[in-house]
Design an enzyme around this catalytic site. Structure first.
Site, PDB file in Angstrom:
ATOM      1  N   PHE A 203       3.324   3.978  -5.461  1.00 57.13           N
ATOM      2  CA  PHE A 203       2.238   3.158  -5.539  1.00 57.13           C
ATOM      3  C   PHE A 203       2.754   1.785  -4.309  1.00 57.13           C
ATOM      4  O   PHE A 203       3.036   0.923  -4.745  1.00 57.13           O
ATOM      5  CB  PHE A 203       1.531   2.506  -7.129  1.00 57.13           C
ATOM      6  CG  PHE A 203       2.070   1.863  -8.123  1.00 57.13           C
ATOM      7  CD1 PHE A 203       2.398   0.546  -8.208  1.00 57.13           C
ATOM      8  CD2 PHE A 203       2.340   2.924  -8.807  1.00 57.13           C
ATOM      9  CE1 PHE A 203       3.084   0.326  -9.562  1.00 57.13           C
ATOM     10  CE2 PHE A 203       3.183   2.497  -9.625  1.00 57.13           C
ATOM     11  CZ  PHE A 203       3.354   1.295 -10.073  1.00 57.13           C
ATOM     12  N   HIS A 204       1.842   1.660  -3.451  1.00 55.25           N
ATOM     13  CA  HIS A 204       2.996   0.895  -2.113  1.00 55.25           C
ATOM     14  C   HIS A 204       1.094  -0.100  -1.608  1.00 55.25           C
ATOM     15  O   HIS A 204       1.522  -1.111  -0.928  1.00 55.25           O
ATOM     16  CB  HIS A 204       3.156   1.239  -1.625  1.00 55.25           C
ATOM     17  CG  HIS A 204       2.697   2.043  -0.361  1.00 55.25           C
ATOM     18  ND1 HIS A 204       1.801   3.482  -0.847  1.00 55.25           N
ATOM     19  CD2 HIS A 204       2.237   1.670   0.431  1.00 55.25           C
ATOM     20  CE1 HIS A 204       1.813   3.761   0.189  1.00 55.25           C
ATOM     21  NE2 HIS A 204       1.429   2.960   1.072  1.00 55.25           N
ATOM     22  N   ARG A 205       0.100   0.332  -1.803  1.00 51.76           N
ATOM     23  CA  ARG A 205      -1.134   0.065  -0.544  1.00 51.76           C
ATOM     24  C   ARG A 205      -0.772  -1.178  -0.781  1.00 51.76           C
ATOM     25  O   ARG A 205      -0.892  -1.768  -2.079  1.00 51.76           O
ATOM     26  CB  ARG A 205      -2.150   0.822  -0.543  1.00 51.76           C
ATOM     27  CG  ARG A 205      -1.996   2.067  -0.474  1.00 51.76           C
ATOM     28  CD  ARG A 205      -3.387   3.458  -0.380  1.00 51.76           C
ATOM     29  NE  ARG A 205      -4.485   2.699  -0.008  1.00 51.76           N
ATOM     30  CZ  ARG A 205      -4.193   3.139   1.865  1.00 51.76           C
ATOM     31  NH1 ARG A 205      -3.230   4.560   1.555  1.00 51.76           N
ATOM     32  NH2 ARG A 205      -5.307   3.247   2.238  1.00 51.76           N
ATOM     33  N   ARG A 238       7.832  -3.082  -1.116  1.00 49.56           N
ATOM     34  CA  ARG A 238       6.436  -3.766  -1.221  1.00 49.56           C
ATOM     35  C   ARG A 238       6.219  -4.045  -2.558  1.00 49.56           C
ATOM     36  O   ARG A 238       6.197  -5.329  -3.624  1.00 49.56           O
ATOM     37  CB  ARG A 238       5.472  -3.721  -0.309  1.00 49.56           C
ATOM     38  CG  ARG A 238       4.477  -4.586  -0.470  1.00 49.56           C
ATOM     39  CD  ARG A 238       2.869  -3.542  -0.240  1.00 49.56           C
ATOM     40  NE  ARG A 238       3.297  -3.964   1.198  1.00 49.56           N
ATOM     41  CZ  ARG A 238       1.713  -3.244   1.896  1.00 49.56           C
ATOM     42  NH1 ARG A 238       0.416  -2.291   0.742  1.00 49.56           N
ATOM     43  NH2 ARG A 238       1.235  -3.780   3.329  1.00 49.56           N
TER      44      ARG A 238
END
Length: 358
Positions: A203-205, A238
């Site tokens: 998960f990175h968005r 991120r």
């Protein structure tokens, strides 16, 4: 000229870049949007791609600064090299910036080519959605994965004669080819997992990790799921940064946070996982190509074909729903499902471009 800048673009364009090199006088430009070796150069090496002709320095900048920096860099290259066509892929800042720079120099650029066009999540709060919509409007040739994506483009006023439906995506070709050479036993051994008895999550968005509440809820879900099944989580830079900034704990009895994973290892893990959980569009497609169920950690997805097939499911971002859906897949007899994958997508794209440019 082809402009790429992120892990998904490198992977998805990998079948096409050698074809372009063989057919055209072809420039490859890397925007530098993903700039750490684990998110960038390792994929060039594993996919056996040649080095770019130009590499820009745009990584680590805020979105507007990054888009502007890529536009300036691409513009200089266009003015120096005078390419007759510019190809971009997908929905990134690189995609938007390169398309806009090309659109400003029609005295040289006769065709802007958008691969993976027409795909929509219908959530205009997502930067990626806006990027793709805007690039579709600028493009002369839109390579659209499926017929329902074509309908999206037509509703937005795109002329039908600019649309080519490919009935698939180049990422499917890349995933299947890589799976055939991945040493699954060695890869599973490297991460101390047993085939079909572990899960993998990414998960990175922006909408997933920039809110402390949302990211905390996703991490709680991961912790609970790791009590049920070994769980590998490759951490995007991120994501790792936000977890540290927000003071969130990501730990569990069988939870394995690891640095970003190379493409071959990731493909080997993905084809052997019981299921995956992700907010990545590319990973949804790779999982589908390999027959691995995916829980989509979003409220909507542009890849509705895999939802309709029953292979993937939307979970949203609520802890309880994510855990419930993961438990359903853990309790289910492990198996793989197959999605019909068309071969020769890259070759058909090349042929259409050659015919268009005649």
């Amino acid at each position: 000229m082809t402009v790429i800048g992120t892990r998904p673009e490198i992977i998805k364009m990998s079948p096409l870049i050698p074809l372009f090199d063989s057919e055209f006088s072809h420039l490859l430009v890397h925007s530098g949007q993903h700039y750490s070796p684990s998110m960038d150069s390792v994929f060039f090496e594993e996919l056996k791609l040649r080095k770019p002709d130009y590499v820009l320095e745009s990584g680590g900048l805020p979105p507007a600064d990054q888009t502007g920096a890529i536009m300036r860099g691409v513009e200089k290259i266009i003015l120096a090299e005078k390419p007759s066509a510019v190809t971009v892929h997908g929905d990134t800042n690189t995609t938007l910036a390169a398309a806009l720079a090309a659109a400003k120099h029609r005295e040289h650029v006769k065709a802007i080519i958008h691969i993976e066009a027409g795909v929509r999540s219908f959530n205009r709060t997502q930067p990626e959605e806006l990027n793709r919509v805007l690039v579709d409007q600028a493009a002369d040739i839109l390579f659209i994965p499926y017929e329902h994506d074509r309908e999206n483009a037509l509703r937005e006023g795109i002329p039908d004669n600019r649309i080519f439906v490919t009935n698939g995506n180049t990422v499917l070709e890349s995933a299947i080819r890589t799976a055939s050479i991945a040493d699954s036993a060695a890869i599973c051994g490297k991460y101390s997992v047993t085939p079909r008895n572990f899960a993998i999550a990414t998960f990175h968005r922006q909408e997933s990790v920039d809110s402390p509440e949302i990211l905390s809820g996703i991490c709680r879900a991961m912790t609970e799921i790791s009590d049920l099944i070994p769980l590998i989580i490759p951490l995007h830079p991120r994501t790792e940064k936000r977890i540290s900034e927000f003071g969130i704990k990501l730990e569990g009895s069988r939870l394995m946070p690891v640095p970003p994973i190379g493409y071959i290892d990731m493909t080997g893990l993905l084809q052997n996982a019981r299921f995956c959980m992700t907010d990545s569009g590319g990973l949804q497609e790779e999982a589908a190509a390999l027959g691995t169920p995916a829980l989509v950690l979003r409220n909507e997805t542009e890849h509705i074909r895999y939802l309709k097939s029953g292979l993937h499911r939307l979970t949203g971002i609520q802890t309880e729903t994510i855990v419930r859906e993961a438990r359903r897949l853990i309790d289910k007899k492990p198996d793989t499902q197959s999605i019909e994958i068309k071969s020769g997508i890259s070759v058909s794209i090349l042929e259409a471009i050659v015919n268009f440019l005649k």
